[in-house]
Design an enzyme around this catalytic site. Structure first.
Site, PDB file in Angstrom:
ATOM      1  N   GLN A 107      41.454 -32.571 -41.553  1.00 43.53           N
ATOM      2  CA  GLN A 107      40.269 -32.686 -40.701  1.00 43.53           C
ATOM      3  C   GLN A 107      39.273 -33.649 -41.332  1.00 43.53           C
ATOM      4  OE1 GLN A 107      39.059 -28.598 -39.937  1.00 43.53           O
ATOM      5  NE2 GLN A 107      40.721 -28.291 -38.501  1.00 43.53           N
ATOM      6  N   ASP A 108      38.313 -33.128 -42.084  1.00 45.51           N
ATOM      7  CA  ASP A 108      37.409 -34.024 -42.806  1.00 45.51           C
ATOM      8  C   ASP A 108      37.422 -33.636 -44.282  1.00 45.51           C
ATOM      9  OD1 ASP A 108      35.981 -31.652 -42.538  1.00 45.51           O
ATOM     10  OD2 ASP A 108      34.070 -32.636 -42.154  1.00 45.51           O
TER      11      ASP A 108
END
Length: 236
Positions: A76-77
């Site tokens: 994701q991040d």
């Protein structure tokens, strides 16, 4: 920065982007979203603490050249904690405490193949052709998803699309909603690739299907069928 080009990136970033990836992604740098992203990042790094450090933003691309990608694991991040993010999805630098998601990844690996890992740096996986790519490549310290929707998603879409179009027989591993969203690109592809999908390995989602997914053995099974070297999941 109205006519942003790759040459206007911070020098440390530019040095982290290998020529092979620079060539594949050259059309992205003149697009409006990239111009806005560069403006945003310049301000963020100036006014806030942002992870990873600028010289690590493209670590995934540096570690796994375009023509050597065999597996893509989409995250994701970056981790928003100090010292955790270093540009490889789910990975942390040597000496860092294991984050909960990585603990669960290692738990599933042990269940699947009996392999135990205690260090969190996944560099050796990247060196074997696993592109450890986050959907968003930067984050403000302590603020998960703070750089979502700023343009990184379009850039990493371009990375995935290039791999789909220019390469064959890549195994895409999609853990979590953000990664599965990118799977829409794959479903529209007529090229030959494999897709393994499950919930995210975070504590909130792992029990919904990540545990028991057996993705590590499945990856090696697929690579073996393609007469490609299998991944050594044991970290040094």
């Amino acid at each position: 920065m109205q006519n942003a080009t790759i040459d206007q990136l911070p020098v440390s970033w530019q040095e982290q982007l290998p020529l092979c990836w620079r060539e594949q992604l050259k059309e992205e740098w003149s697009k409006p979203y990239m111009q806005q992203l560069l403006i945003f990042l310049k301000q963020e790094y100036k006014e806030h603490t942002v992870y990873p450090e600028e010289n690590c933003v493209f670590s995934a691309l540096r570690s796994t050249p375009f023509d050597q990608v065999r597996v893509v694991i989409l995250g994701q991040d970056p981790y928003p904690g100090k010292g955790q993010a270093h540009g490889l999805s789910f990975s942390v630098p040597e000496g860092q405490r294991l984050p909960p998601s990585l603990i669960n990844i290692f738990r599933e690996l042990k269940t699947d193949l009996g392999i135990e890992n205690h260090k969190g740096c996944l560099q050796s996986w990247a060196n074997q052709g696993i592109l450890l790519l986050n959907t968003v490549l930067t984050v403000r310290a302590g603020e998960p998803f703070s750089h979502a929707g700023k343009g990184w998603e379009l850039f990493t879409d371009a990375i995935v699309t290039k791999l789909i179009q220019e390469r064959t027989h890549i195994i895409f591993v999609l853990w979590g909603a953000a990664a599965r969203k990118k799977c829409e690109l794959l479903f529209n592809s007529k090229h030959q690739h494999a897709v393994l999908s499950s919930p995210h390995p975070s504590p909130l989602a792992a029990h919904r299907g990540f545990f028991g997914c057996s993705h590590f053995s499945k990856i090696n099974y697929l690579l073996n069928k393609l007469n490609k070297p299998m991944i050594n999941w044991k970290l040094p």
